[in-house]
Scaffold this active site. Structure first.
Site, PDB file in Angstrom:
ATOM      1  N   ARG A 101     -34.061 -22.136 -16.905  1.00 49.27           N
ATOM      2  CA  ARG A 101     -33.231 -23.055 -16.122  1.00 49.27           C
ATOM      3  C   ARG A 101     -32.276 -22.267 -15.245  1.00 49.27           C
ATOM      4  NH1 ARG A 101     -29.722 -25.264 -18.938  1.00 49.27           N
ATOM      5  NH2 ARG A 101     -30.242 -24.561 -21.042  1.00 49.27           N
ATOM      6  N   TYR A 241     -40.778 -24.088 -13.493  1.00 45.99           N
ATOM      7  CA  TYR A 241     -40.589 -23.747 -14.903  1.00 45.99           C
ATOM      8  C   TYR A 241     -39.733 -24.751 -15.661  1.00 45.99           C
ATOM      9  CZ  TYR A 241     -40.278 -20.726 -18.978  1.00 45.99           C
ATOM     10  OH  TYR A 241     -40.383 -20.209 -20.244  1.00 45.99           O
ATOM     11  N   GLY A 242     -40.194 -25.154 -16.825  1.00 43.55           N
ATOM     12  CA  GLY A 242     -39.386 -25.837 -17.825  1.00 43.55           C
ATOM     13  C   GLY A 242     -38.522 -26.966 -17.317  1.00 43.55           C
ATOM     14  N   LYS A 250     -34.234 -32.271 -19.423  1.00 37.89           N
ATOM     15  CA  LYS A 250     -32.782 -32.183 -19.300  1.00 37.89           C
ATOM     16  C   LYS A 250     -32.248 -33.012 -18.135  1.00 37.89           C
ATOM     17  CE  LYS A 250     -32.809 -28.917 -22.504  1.00 37.89           C
ATOM     18  NZ  LYS A 250     -32.483 -29.170 -23.903  1.00 37.89           N
ATOM     19  N   HIS A 270     -27.649 -34.209 -26.623  1.00 38.97           N
ATOM     20  CA  HIS A 270     -28.450 -33.021 -26.900  1.00 38.97           C
ATOM     21  C   HIS A 270     -28.531 -32.850 -28.416  1.00 38.97           C
ATOM     22  CE1 HIS A 270     -29.000 -28.423 -26.094  1.00 38.97           C
ATOM     23  NE2 HIS A 270     -30.161 -29.037 -26.110  1.00 38.97           N
ATOM     24  N   SER A 292     -27.583 -23.469 -28.039  1.00 40.60           N
ATOM     25  CA  SER A 292     -28.715 -22.546 -28.121  1.00 40.60           C
ATOM     26  C   SER A 292     -28.476 -21.484 -29.196  1.00 40.60           C
ATOM     27  CB  SER A 292     -28.928 -21.857 -26.769  1.00 40.60           C
ATOM     28  OG  SER A 292     -29.239 -22.813 -25.776  1.00 40.60           O
ATOM     29  N   CYS A 294     -28.822 -21.599 -32.396  1.00 42.93           N
ATOM     30  CA  CYS A 294     -28.138 -22.042 -33.609  1.00 42.93           C
ATOM     31  C   CYS A 294     -29.075 -22.721 -34.601  1.00 42.93           C
ATOM     32  CB  CYS A 294     -26.985 -22.982 -33.252  1.00 42.93           C
ATOM     33  SG  CYS A 294     -25.595 -22.164 -32.450  1.00 42.93           S
ATOM     34  N   LYS A 296     -31.608 -25.058 -34.156  1.00 44.42           N
ATOM     35  CA  LYS A 296     -31.769 -26.504 -33.995  1.00 44.42           C
ATOM     36  C   LYS A 296     -33.142 -26.987 -34.452  1.00 44.42           C
ATOM     37  CE  LYS A 296     -30.839 -30.050 -30.504  1.00 44.42           C
ATOM     38  NZ  LYS A 296     -30.581 -30.289 -29.071  1.00 44.42           N
ATOM     39  N   ASN A 298     -35.314 -25.403 -36.273  1.00 48.94           N
ATOM     40  CA  ASN A 298     -35.487 -25.101 -37.699  1.00 48.94           C
ATOM     41  C   ASN A 298     -34.883 -26.201 -38.563  1.00 48.94           C
ATOM     42  OD1 ASN A 298     -36.572 -22.711 -36.802  1.00 48.94           O
ATOM     43  ND2 ASN A 298     -34.786 -21.462 -37.310  1.00 48.94           N
ATOM     44  N   ASP A 319     -34.602 -32.181 -30.050  1.00 51.01           N
ATOM     45  CA  ASP A 319     -33.788 -31.715 -28.922  1.00 51.01           C
ATOM     46  C   ASP A 319     -32.882 -32.774 -28.315  1.00 51.01           C
ATOM     47  OD1 ASP A 319     -32.987 -29.680 -27.112  1.00 51.01           O
ATOM     48  OD2 ASP A 319     -34.322 -30.469 -25.580  1.00 51.01           O
ATOM     49  N   ARG A 411     -41.970 -20.019 -24.074  1.00 51.70           N
ATOM     50  CA  ARG A 411     -41.976 -21.375 -24.616  1.00 51.70           C
ATOM     51  C   ARG A 411     -43.343 -21.796 -25.128  1.00 51.70           C
ATOM     52  NH1 ARG A 411     -36.891 -24.301 -24.557  1.00 51.70           N
ATOM     53  NH2 ARG A 411     -35.494 -22.914 -23.433  1.00 51.70           N
ATOM     54  N   ARG A 442     -22.413 -21.317 -33.709  1.00 51.27           N
ATOM     55  CA  ARG A 442     -22.576 -19.965 -34.240  1.00 51.27           C
ATOM     56  C   ARG A 442     -21.219 -19.264 -34.222  1.00 51.27           C
ATOM     57  NH1 ARG A 442     -26.504 -15.714 -34.630  1.00 51.27           N
ATOM     58  NH2 ARG A 442     -28.157 -17.202 -34.193  1.00 51.27           N
TER      59      ARG A 442
END
Length: 627
Positions: A101, A241-242, A250, A270, A292, A294, A296, A298, A319, A411, A442
């Site tokens: 991004r 991209y993305g 987003k 988010h 990011s 941290c 998420k 998982n 997400d 990704r 974090r």
């Protein structure tokens, strides 16, 4: 004029000239099932401006997906992976200038600069539209413009919203099919006059007649990711991209949807959404926001550790969450997406077994490395790297070459239906009732493992002031805390002070407000090592959270909120002693004095838009810390 209609008048080059002036490079003939005059007029307008060679109305079918993938293999955009090892899967490698991004080229073009606020880049709408007119004029020559209909959320859900993306990138089309409910059925819901969010995207690389295309077309010099909040539009130029190009993610689901939520009385966040079922069959749903790096995904796909037989965690989304007040007095939440666009590096069977099972087949990988036998690899996938790879830039790679094999932001795109922990209600149009909201960050010190807000207002303060430590590679200073309110810093589509006020107001809009918690999996001990094992062990904190929501777990009062004692957590199967837990929960007054000073810096940016309730929370926190 309504927001849904305003966008038809934004391009005088195409729309306000005599009919004879408008020359289309491609016919706009739509399928008979498209019965929406405003949509047809908008497609005609963009086609007149961008001048594509042809227009394809996407139906979302498997045949269409396979044909596009095959065409991209032939053109060099995709590489087919080993069918025996990774069935139905492909690898794309982007141009090195187009890998993430582009926050510095992302704009919120609200009518008033004050509405964009201090955390967004702003350009006056009229000025930006002149820029876009120039950029998009003829930008699709030599290419196909795809009309991509998609639903953010279950089709027909009262929580969902529709979008149409016009793009000259087949890579975008196949990824949108995995990431959204994309296809012909969207037009049935749209009908003849239904609202939709118009999204326009171009890689910004027109092809001259007879010119040979490149594998990853993009514009290396100019990139614009533009949002018009009042008219609910997204425009993207130059990147393939993305989140720059998959405009349902987003751009729509957060930046535009956050404005829609402000105006209509709901929340676009988010956040992941997960379900927790106890051995007695009682189920709770939790939404959680993490910046990011941290953990998420998982957490969204958590597998309970040994000793938690009978407990189950299921995944609604990893997400983004849309939360609307329901008739039952709860926030009803959906995952507006239908797939995962996850970060590959660090994902492994050790960190996230459910994600790895999800990635066994039918995946589009981007910017990861290619093995000699036609499979994929990235840093962290295995403990030892293969002796030879082709890296994400197509170069030979060996473990001692001194560079990464996969891009750090590489990704995977995969349908949610492949996730083994997928919740049975993940696609329920009514959404799921949210009992708890968790905000994580974090932090190596200061913030304890877990705490609960006493009130909604205290919880909003916790979320508004959350921050994560950055690395030396990112900032030049290890341990610098970057404030990321609600994990929404890059994604809130309006003034962050108004966003805080909206959250405060939403607490009064529902009868059954979720309890609000903060967590920190990343606190370090005196040896500099992580004090908490994380991953599946996070279930011990999650159990306490859901039992607090059910009224069945004890908590002690502390300066920074309600906290568990050692005995309040379930330690079955663990060897985590009382002293280690006490260190994780310790509140250091000097550290919190510095923390409050940092909060003040954040709130000073809000000026007159700083909510009085948050100022009161700040003063109350300071008083408790002094006692």
């Amino acid at each position: 004029m309504t927001a849904e209609r305003c966008f038809l008048n934004h391009f005088p080059l195409a729309m306000n000239q005599p009919e004879s002036f408008v020359t289309l490079a491609a016919p706009v003939a739509a399928p008979a099932y498209v019965r929406h005059p405003r949509l047809l007029g908008w497609v005609r307008e963009i086609a007149a401006l961008a001048q594509p060679d042809r227009i394809v109305w996407c139906d979302g079918s498997d045949a269409e997906y396979q044909q596009l993938c095959a065409a991209m293999v032939a053109s060099g955009t995709l590489k087919k992976l080993n069918e025996a090892k990774r069935p139905g899967s492909y690898l794309a490698c982007s141009d090195p200038s187009d890998v993430a991004r582009v926050e510095d080229r992302t704009f919120i073009c609200s009518a008033s600069k004050d509405d964009a606020g201090p955390t967004n880049n702003w350009v006056a709408p009229a000025e930006m539209r002149r820029t876009l007119n120039g950029l998009f004029a003829g930008c699709m020559r030599g290419r196909t413009m795809y009309v991509v209909p998609f639903s953010m959320g279950p089709l027909g859900s009262p929580i969902a919203h529709l979008g149409i993306e016009l793009s000259d990138s087949p890579y975008v089309v196949v990824n949108m099919r995995l990431m959204t409910r994309m296809g012909r059925a969207v037009f049935d819901v749209l009908g003849t006059d239904g609202p939709f969010v118009p999204c326009v995207h171009s890689v910004g690389a027109p092809l001259a007649v007879g010119a040979r295309d490149v594998g990853w077309p993009c514009n290396k010099d100019q990139k614009y990711i533009v949002h018009f909040p009042e008219t609910r539009e997204v425009w993207s130029f130059g990147s393939g991209y993305g989140g720059n190009a998959l405009l349902g993610k987003k751009c729509f689901a957060l930046r535009i949807a956050s404005v829609m939520g402000r105006d209509q009385g709901w929340l676009a966040e988010h956040m992941l959404i997960l379900g927790v079922t106890s051995p007695d069959g009682e189920k709770s749903y939790v939404a959680a926001a993490f910046p990011s790096a941290c953990g998420k995904t998982n957490f969204a796909m958590l597998i309970p550790p040994a000793g938690y037989e009978g407990w189950r965690v299921t995944t609604i989304g990893d997400d983004i969450a849309w939360l609307k007040p329901g008739a039952d007095g709860y926030f009803r939440a959906i995952n507006p997406e239908a797939g995962y666009f996850g970060v590959a590096p660090g994902t492994s069977y050790e960190s996230n077994p459910n994600a790895m099972e999800t990635l066994k087949a039918n995946v589009i990988f981007t910017n990861v490395a290619l093995t000699d036998d036609g499979d994929i690899w990235w840093e962290g996938l295995t403990k030892e790297a293969p002796p030879h790879l082709i890296d994400w830039q197509g170069r030979d790679w060996t473990p001692d070459c001194g560079r990464k094999a996969a891009h750090p932001n590489s990704r995977f795109t995969v349908a949610a239906t492949q996730c083994p922990s997928l919740d049975p209600a993940w696609d329920d149009p009514a959404g799921v009732p949210i009992s708890a909201l968790i905000f994580g960050a974090r932090r190596s010190d200061t913030v304890p493992l877990v705490s609960e807000a006493r009130t909604w207002e205290e919880g909003v303060y916790k979320a508004a002031t959350m921050g994560s430590e950055t690395t030396a590679a990112a900032t030049g200073a290890v341990g610098e805390v970057r404030r990321d309110p609600f994990a929404m810093l890059p994604f809130c589509g309006y003034h962050v002070g108004d966003y805080f006020a909206h959250w405060l107001a939403m607490g009064k809009a529902i009868a059954h407000r979720p309890r609000i918690f903060s967590v920190n999996w990343f606190r370090r001990n005196s040896d500099g090592k992580f004090a908490w094992p994380g991953f599946g062990q996070n279930m011990r904190v999650l159990q306490w959270v859901v039992e607090r929501c059910r009224g069945g777990a004890h908590a002690d009062d502390s300066a920074i909120g309600l906290v568990p004692s050692y005995e309040d957590l379930n330690w079955t199967g663990a060897t985590f002693d009382h002293d280690r837990f006490a260190d994780l929960m310790r509140v250091d007054r000097a550290q919190w004095e510095r923390e409050l000073a940092s909060h003040d810096v954040l709130f000073a940016k809000l000026g007159a838009k700083r909510p009085a309730a948050l100022q009161s929370e700040r003063e109350a926190l300071a008083q408790r810390l002094m006692q």
